[in-house]
Every structure is written in C-alpha cells, then in structure tokens.
Design a protein around this motif. Structure first.
Motif, PDB file in Angstrom:
ATOM      1  N   ALA A 275     -45.818  12.965  -6.521  1.00 35.58           N
ATOM      2  CA  ALA A 275     -45.239  12.417  -5.290  1.00 35.58           C
ATOM      3  C   ALA A 275     -44.769  10.989  -5.506  1.00 35.58           C
ATOM      4  O   ALA A 275     -43.690  10.590  -5.010  1.00 35.58           O
ATOM      5  N   GLU A 276     -45.556  10.187  -6.241  1.00 36.70           N
ATOM      6  CA  GLU A 276     -45.160   8.800  -6.502  1.00 36.70           C
ATOM      7  C   GLU A 276     -43.907   8.751  -7.386  1.00 36.70           C
ATOM      8  O   GLU A 276     -43.027   7.912  -7.170  1.00 36.70           O
ATOM      9  N   ALA A 277     -43.840   9.648  -8.356  1.00 36.03           N
ATOM     10  CA  ALA A 277     -42.656   9.687  -9.225  1.00 36.03           C
ATOM     11  C   ALA A 277     -41.404  10.045  -8.418  1.00 36.03           C
ATOM     12  O   ALA A 277     -40.315   9.488  -8.647  1.00 36.03           O
ATOM     13  N   ASP A 278     -41.559  10.946  -7.445  1.00 39.17           N
ATOM     14  CA  ASP A 278     -40.415  11.301  -6.592  1.00 39.17           C
ATOM     15  C   ASP A 278     -39.965  10.097  -5.775  1.00 39.17           C
ATOM     16  O   ASP A 278     -38.749   9.882  -5.588  1.00 39.17           O
ATOM     17  N   LEU A 279     -40.914   9.315  -5.262  1.00 33.94           N
ATOM     18  CA  LEU A 279     -40.559   8.130  -4.473  1.00 33.94           C
ATOM     19  C   LEU A 279     -39.825   7.099  -5.332  1.00 33.94           C
ATOM     20  O   LEU A 279     -38.848   6.480  -4.892  1.00 33.94           O
ATOM     21  N   VAL A 280     -40.293   6.913  -6.577  1.00 35.16           N
ATOM     22  CA  VAL A 280     -39.626   5.971  -7.475  1.00 35.16           C
ATOM     23  C   VAL A 280     -38.200   6.438  -7.776  1.00 35.16           C
ATOM     24  O   VAL A 280     -37.250   5.648  -7.766  1.00 35.16           O
ATOM     25  N   ALA A 281     -38.048   7.727  -8.025  1.00 33.04           N
ATOM     26  CA  ALA A 281     -36.720   8.268  -8.318  1.00 33.04           C
ATOM     27  C   ALA A 281     -35.788   8.102  -7.119  1.00 33.04           C
ATOM     28  O   ALA A 281     -34.604   7.751  -7.275  1.00 33.04           O
ATOM     29  N   ALA A 282     -36.305   8.326  -5.904  1.00 31.73           N
ATOM     30  CA  ALA A 282     -35.486   8.162  -4.702  1.00 31.73           C
ATOM     31  C   ALA A 282     -35.079   6.706  -4.524  1.00 31.73           C
ATOM     32  O   ALA A 282     -33.925   6.398  -4.186  1.00 31.73           O
ATOM     33  N   ALA A 283     -36.021   5.780  -4.772  1.00 29.18           N
ATOM     34  CA  ALA A 283     -35.699   4.355  -4.655  1.00 29.18           C
ATOM     35  C   ALA A 283     -34.637   3.952  -5.670  1.00 29.18           C
ATOM     36  O   ALA A 283     -33.722   3.170  -5.367  1.00 29.18           O
ATOM     37  N   ALA A 284     -34.715   4.503  -6.872  1.00 29.48           N
ATOM     38  CA  ALA A 284     -33.725   4.195  -7.903  1.00 29.48           C
ATOM     39  C   ALA A 284     -32.345   4.698  -7.497  1.00 29.48           C
ATOM     40  O   ALA A 284     -31.331   4.011  -7.710  1.00 29.48           O
ATOM     41  N   ARG A 285     -32.287   5.895  -6.911  1.00 28.01           N
ATOM     42  CA  ARG A 285     -30.991   6.432  -6.477  1.00 28.01           C
ATOM     43  C   ARG A 285     -30.366   5.541  -5.401  1.00 28.01           C
ATOM     44  O   ARG A 285     -29.159   5.277  -5.426  1.00 28.01           O
ATOM     45  N   HIS A 286     -31.182   5.079  -4.469  1.00 25.52           N
ATOM     46  CA  HIS A 286     -30.652   4.222  -3.406  1.00 25.52           C
ATOM     47  C   HIS A 286     -30.197   2.873  -3.962  1.00 25.52           C
ATOM     48  O   HIS A 286     -29.175   2.322  -3.529  1.00 25.52           O
ATOM     49  N   ALA A 287     -30.940   2.344  -4.905  1.00 26.92           N
ATOM     50  CA  ALA A 287     -30.540   1.080  -5.532  1.00 26.92           C
ATOM     51  C   ALA A 287     -29.215   1.252  -6.260  1.00 26.92           C
ATOM     52  O   ALA A 287     -28.319   0.396  -6.167  1.00 26.92           O
ATOM     53  N   ASP A 288     -29.069   2.373  -6.973  1.00 24.91           N
ATOM     54  CA  ASP A 288     -27.804   2.650  -7.670  1.00 24.91           C
ATOM     55  C   ASP A 288     -26.638   2.735  -6.681  1.00 24.91           C
ATOM     56  O   ASP A 288     -25.529   2.258  -6.956  1.00 24.91           O
ATOM     57  N   ALA A 289     -26.899   3.368  -5.523  1.00 23.76           N
ATOM     58  CA  ALA A 289     -25.840   3.527  -4.533  1.00 23.76           C
ATOM     59  C   ALA A 289     -25.380   2.181  -3.995  1.00 23.76           C
ATOM     60  O   ALA A 289     -24.175   1.942  -3.822  1.00 23.76           O
ATOM     61  N   VAL A 290     -26.317   1.261  -3.737  1.00 19.23           N
ATOM     62  CA  VAL A 290     -25.938  -0.058  -3.223  1.00 19.23           C
ATOM     63  C   VAL A 290     -25.196  -0.858  -4.292  1.00 19.23           C
ATOM     64  O   VAL A 290     -24.208  -1.537  -4.007  1.00 19.23           O
ATOM     65  N   ILE A 291     -25.660  -0.769  -5.543  1.00 19.91           N
ATOM     66  CA  ILE A 291     -24.965  -1.452  -6.642  1.00 19.91           C
ATOM     67  C   ILE A 291     -23.542  -0.928  -6.773  1.00 19.91           C
ATOM     68  O   ILE A 291     -22.585  -1.686  -6.946  1.00 19.91           O
ATOM     69  N   GLU A 292     -23.387   0.401  -6.673  1.00 14.28           N
ATOM     70  CA  GLU A 292     -22.048   1.000  -6.770  1.00 14.28           C
ATOM     71  C   GLU A 292     -21.150   0.523  -5.628  1.00 14.28           C
ATOM     72  O   GLU A 292     -19.970   0.232  -5.831  1.00 14.28           O
ATOM     73  N   THR A 293     -21.710   0.402  -4.417  1.00 17.30           N
ATOM     74  CA  THR A 293     -20.926  -0.081  -3.276  1.00 17.30           C
ATOM     75  C   THR A 293     -20.488  -1.519  -3.496  1.00 17.30           C
ATOM     76  O   THR A 293     -19.345  -1.893  -3.181  1.00 17.30           O
ATOM     77  N   ALA A 294     -21.378  -2.367  -4.030  1.00 14.05           N
ATOM     78  CA  ALA A 294     -21.022  -3.759  -4.302  1.00 14.05           C
ATOM     79  C   ALA A 294     -19.903  -3.844  -5.332  1.00 14.05           C
ATOM     80  O   ALA A 294     -18.968  -4.649  -5.196  1.00 14.05           O
ATOM     81  N   GLU A 295     -19.983  -2.988  -6.364  1.00 10.61           N
ATOM     82  CA  GLU A 295     -18.932  -2.969  -7.377  1.00 10.61           C
ATOM     83  C   GLU A 295     -17.612  -2.489  -6.767  1.00 10.61           C
ATOM     84  O   GLU A 295     -16.536  -3.022  -7.064  1.00 10.61           O
ATOM     85  N   LYS A 296     -17.698  -1.485  -5.885  1.00 12.30           N
ATOM     86  CA  LYS A 296     -16.491  -0.974  -5.237  1.00 12.30           C
ATOM     87  C   LYS A 296     -15.861  -2.057  -4.356  1.00 12.30           C
ATOM     88  O   LYS A 296     -14.637  -2.194  -4.313  1.00 12.30           O
ATOM     89  N   ALA A 297     -16.701  -2.836  -3.658  1.00 10.69           N
ATOM     90  CA  ALA A 297     -16.176  -3.909  -2.805  1.00 10.69           C
ATOM     91  C   ALA A 297     -15.429  -4.948  -3.649  1.00 10.69           C
ATOM     92  O   ALA A 297     -14.361  -5.433  -3.260  1.00 10.69           O
ATOM     93  N   ARG A 298     -15.969  -5.279  -4.812  1.00 11.65           N
ATOM     94  CA  ARG A 298     -15.290  -6.234  -5.696  1.00 11.65           C
ATOM     95  C   ARG A 298     -13.970  -5.662  -6.183  1.00 11.65           C
ATOM     96  O   ARG A 298     -12.935  -6.348  -6.221  1.00 11.65           O
ATOM     97  N   TYR A 299     -13.987  -4.384  -6.527  1.00 12.13           N
ATOM     98  CA  TYR A 299     -12.783  -3.709  -6.997  1.00 12.13           C
ATOM     99  C   TYR A 299     -11.728  -3.673  -5.896  1.00 12.13           C
ATOM    100  O   TYR A 299     -10.536  -3.926  -6.130  1.00 12.13           O
ATOM    101  N   ILE A 300     -12.149  -3.386  -4.663  1.00 10.68           N
ATOM    102  CA  ILE A 300     -11.216  -3.338  -3.541  1.00 10.68           C
ATOM    103  C   ILE A 300     -10.596  -4.702  -3.301  1.00 10.68           C
ATOM    104  O   ILE A 300      -9.390  -4.827  -3.069  1.00 10.68           O
ATOM    105  N   GLN A 301     -11.416  -5.751  -3.355  1.00 17.62           N
ATOM    106  CA  GLN A 301     -10.895  -7.101  -3.131  1.00 17.62           C
ATOM    107  C   GLN A 301      -9.838  -7.448  -4.179  1.00 17.62           C
ATOM    108  O   GLN A 301      -8.785  -8.015  -3.858  1.00 17.62           O
ATOM    109  N   GLN A 302     -10.078  -7.097  -5.418  1.00 18.62           N
ATOM    110  CA  GLN A 302      -9.107  -7.366  -6.477  1.00 18.62           C
ATOM    111  C   GLN A 302      -7.840  -6.534  -6.273  1.00 18.62           C
ATOM    112  O   GLN A 302      -6.720  -7.025  -6.457  1.00 18.62           O
ATOM    113  N   THR A 303      -8.001  -5.273  -5.866  1.00 17.38           N
ATOM    114  CA  THR A 303      -6.858  -4.380  -5.694  1.00 17.38           C
ATOM    115  C   THR A 303      -5.984  -4.821  -4.535  1.00 17.38           C
ATOM    116  O   THR A 303      -4.764  -4.949  -4.654  1.00 17.38           O
TER     117      THR A 303
END
Length: 452
Positions: A275-303
């Motif tokens: 159960a703890e491993a599942d929670l860590v994996a879920a937290a990692a997925r959400h962190a990746d999603a926010v990082i990807e959104t930040a990168e997309k925002a930078r890309y959009i601003q440049q575009t």
C-alpha cells in the motif's frame, strides 16, 4: 477620394474577425459604426445582424442611403437565409425615414417605439431586439443634428431598461468633424475599420447634458487621464503575471524535481508495504504531471512569443507535424491526405498546433496501435478546413472550458496543449472546434485560404 468599395483602414480585416469580436465581447446596448466606405459599412452590419439572428434576437434594419437589395445581398454573403428570416419575422428591413420622420422627428416618441418593439420581441419568444439604423436620414427635412444627438443621449439613458441592442451608423464622408465628435461622445462602444472598440471618449447621458460650451477640453483631459491610468494598471498586471509565470515555471519545477528524486529513492525501499509503495508511485505520477505542465507553460510562452501570420502551404505543415509525432509514437497509425496544395493564412507555428491535436488524439487512446486521421477540405471558397479525428472523447469538463473560452472554478482543463492549438489558430483569425461525435473526437481548424 474614397469609393464605395474601398477600405480606409491600414488593413482590410476579414469580416469574420468582427463577427468573432461581437461573439467574444459583452456588447453594450448602444453602439456606433463610423465608416468611410460602403463596403466597410456592409461588412459591419452583416456581421452584426447575422450574430443577432444566430443568438435568437429579432433584427430590424432601417435603410436609407442604401437600397434594400444591397443589405439583403450583404446578409446572404454572411450566410443568412434572408428569405426564410423575413418570412419568419426574425428579420425586418424598413425605411428609416418612415420610422424617424413619418410625422416629423420626435425624440421621446422614437425611444418609446423602440421600447415597444423590444417588449414585443421578448413577448414573442426572442432574446430581445437588435436594430441597425442608417443615420443619413438626418440630412432630410428640418431635423438638426443636435436633435439627433439628443435622441442618442435619450436612448443611451433608456436602453439599459429594455432588451434592445442598437447599432447607429455615421458616414464620415457626410458628417463633419464636429458632428462625429458629438456622436462619438454618446456611444460607449464603437466600430471603426471593422474593429470593435471600447470608446474612451464616451460620457454618460447626465454628463453630456450638464456640459456647456468649451467642455470638450475637460472631457478629453479626463479621458486622457483615464487611459493613462488604465495603461499603468495594465503594466502592473503584466509585471505580476511575469513574476507569477516565472515562479510557476521555474521555482515549482525545481522544487518538484527534488521531491521526484526523493520519491524515486523511496520506490527502491524494500521495507515499504504494498500500500505504501502504491502511494509513493501515485505521488510520483502527480509530481511528473505538474513538472510536465510547467514545461508546457514555458514552451507555450516561447511559441506564442514568436507568433507571426503569413501565407503558408498546408502540405509541408502536415508532413512536419506528422513526422514529429511519429518519431515520438512509432506504433501510431496516422492517416493523412494523399496531397494538399492549399495555401492558407496561418501562424508560423501552425505545425505545432497540428502536432498537439494529433498527439492529443494518440495519448488518450488505450490501443497499443492508436489511430488518428488528418483530412483537408474546403467548406467555402475562402476557407480551408483541417480536421483531426480519432477514437475516444475529450472530457466534458474540458469541452465546457473551450465553449466558455476560459477557466472557471467549476471547469478546469487538465492540460495546456489544446489551449495552445486554439491560440495558434486564432492568431491568424481562424477558428477551432473541439467536439465528440459517436465515440470519436474531432478537432477542426478553419483557416482563410490564400487565393490563387
């Protein structure tokens, strides 16, 4: 000398631009059109009336300088079924002099008649009344222009009380500078050179009536101060947005990378329960999603920062977009037209918009070999349509965001990619439609075609 077919602005903006502005803005009840060519006049009134008809209003056009047939032809060019609208009573074209001058011009009576027409329209199930009137009738008979302006002021004071939207028209070839200035002061929104503008020189009916001779300088000074304050506030808002963007894109991204590293260390910890491993994996997925959104925002601003509109051959754009997506998703099956020799007015980033539409169709399919099709058609002589279709559907809350043209507390889009698509296409005065049809998603671009 300006002729009937010329445009006097710096560029002749497409009629669809003004039509979109009417749809996107909260229209005042009392607008004025200032024009120097009949072509500009007809484009504007056709866009105004067609939007009024589309949104469920009864529309009345008061004709004077133009023959009735010219107005009907302008509406047909805008896609209005004039005969059907006239037969249904949705549209009426009347002689302006009969409305204003039949028994001599009388300000209060004319305001009362417009109120009565608006109330009747509402009672018959319409959203309200839209009126577009040619003001050249003011040169007939014994009516003075001050009487016309007094009517405008009286209507301005009364119109918030009833469901009517009026577009008054002033031919700058006939109204002199002093008359135009008076008319300018009595309309909060104006249309000039096919552009809808908030009018900085508008004053309330009370102010207009209380001003005496020599008041123009004071009014202009007030408006100049108001414009300066607005510009100053705009600069402050841009500075705040710049700081916020930098914090979101840089600071949060960096901090989440640290969090992501810690989560990766925890993932390899054998002491974690399932159960703890599942929670860590879920937290990692959400962190990746926010990082990807930040990168997309930078890309959009440049575009968006490199935006520029130019004639663009469509075939190479499709090839570049498909090649880029295939490099990321080699298992995807992307169907494209055999060839496309169309040339369109487009943002230089059109291939990026098409990439995003195709990529979005791929990543939201569970199939290991997802399919996407790209098609090109010409729904009208001046338009080219690019359509991306794929199995699946865009979530309803995302579609609601696009229909409302913004994010609301109850409707948040999960990503930025489709917003980038819209911004790129609309920067070239194109339109974008996102829709779900029978378990399939459709993303449709309509762009202006460059004539051969």
């Amino acid at each position: 000398m300006t002729t009937a077919g010329e445009s006097t602005g710096s560029t002749a903006r497409p009629r669809a631009d003004l039509r979109a502005e009417f749809a996107d803005c909260d229209l005042d009840r009392h607008l004025a059109l200032f024009y120097e060519s009949t072509a500009t006049q007809l484009d504007t009134v056709a866009a105004f009336l067609s939007y009024g008809l589309e949104t469920g209003h009864r529309c009345v056009y008061l004709v004077d300088a133009n023959p009735r047939s010219r107005i009907e032809n302008a509406l047909r060019a805008e896609g209005v079924d004039v005969a059907a609208k006239l037969d249904a009573g949705d549209l009426a074209i009347r002689d302006a002099s009969e409305v204003y001058l039949d028994e001599g011009f009388e300000r209060d009576g004319t305001v009362a008649e417009l109120r009565s027409e608006a109330e009747r329209s509402a009672a018959e199930g319409y959203e309200g009344l839209w009126v577009a009137g040619e003001n050249t009738w003011a040169f007939d008979g014994e009516t003075s222009f001050d009487e016309v302006v007094d009517f405008e002021v009286a209507f301005d004071a009364a119109c918030p009380d009833f469901a009517v939207t009026a577009l008054c028209q002033y031919d700058l070839r006939r109204f002199d500078e002093a008359a135009a200035a008076k008319a300018l002061r009595t309309h909060q929104q104006i249309v000039y050179d096919r552009t809808l503008c908030e009018n900085p020189f508008h004053v309330s009916p009370e102010e207009y009536r209380s001003e005496e001779g020599g008041a123009d300088a004071r009014i202009m000074l007030k408006q100049a101060r108001g414009i300066a304050e607005s510009n100053r506030e705009l600069r402050r808002r841009e500075q705040r947005l710049s700081v916020l963007s930098r914090v979101l894109r840089h600071n949060i991204r960096n901090d989440l990378n640290v969090v992501r590293g810690a989560l990766e260390d925890l993932t390899g910890n054998e002491s974690l329960t399932a159960a703890e491993a599942d929670l860590v994996a879920a937290a990692a997925r959400h962190a990746d999603a926010v990082i990807e959104t930040a990168e997309k925002a930078r890309y959009i601003q440049q575009t968006i920062g490199s935006s520029e509109v130019e004639p663009t051959p469509l075939g190479p754009v499709i090839e570049r977009a498909v090649e880029e997506v295939r490099s990321e998703h080699p298992n995807a099956r992307i169907r494209t037209p055999d060839s496309s020799d169309q040339v369109v007015f487009a943002d230089v980033n059109l291939d990026i918009a098409l990439e995003e539409a195709i990529r979005n169709g791929i990543v939201h399919q569970d199939d290991p070999a997802p399919t996407v099709s790209v098609a090109v058609s010409t729904p009208a002589s001046e338009r080219v349509r690019v359509e991306v279709r794929n199995p699946g559907s865009i979530p309803d809350h995302e579609l609601r965001c696009f229909r409302e043209r913004g994010e609301t507390p109850l409707a948040h889009g999960s990503g930025l990619g489709l917003w980038l698509v819209r911004w790129i296409v609309e920067s070239a005065h194109g339109t974008v439609e996102f829709a779900n049809d029978d378990d399939r998603t459709r993303v449709r671009f309509d762009l202006y075609r460059v004539a051969d």
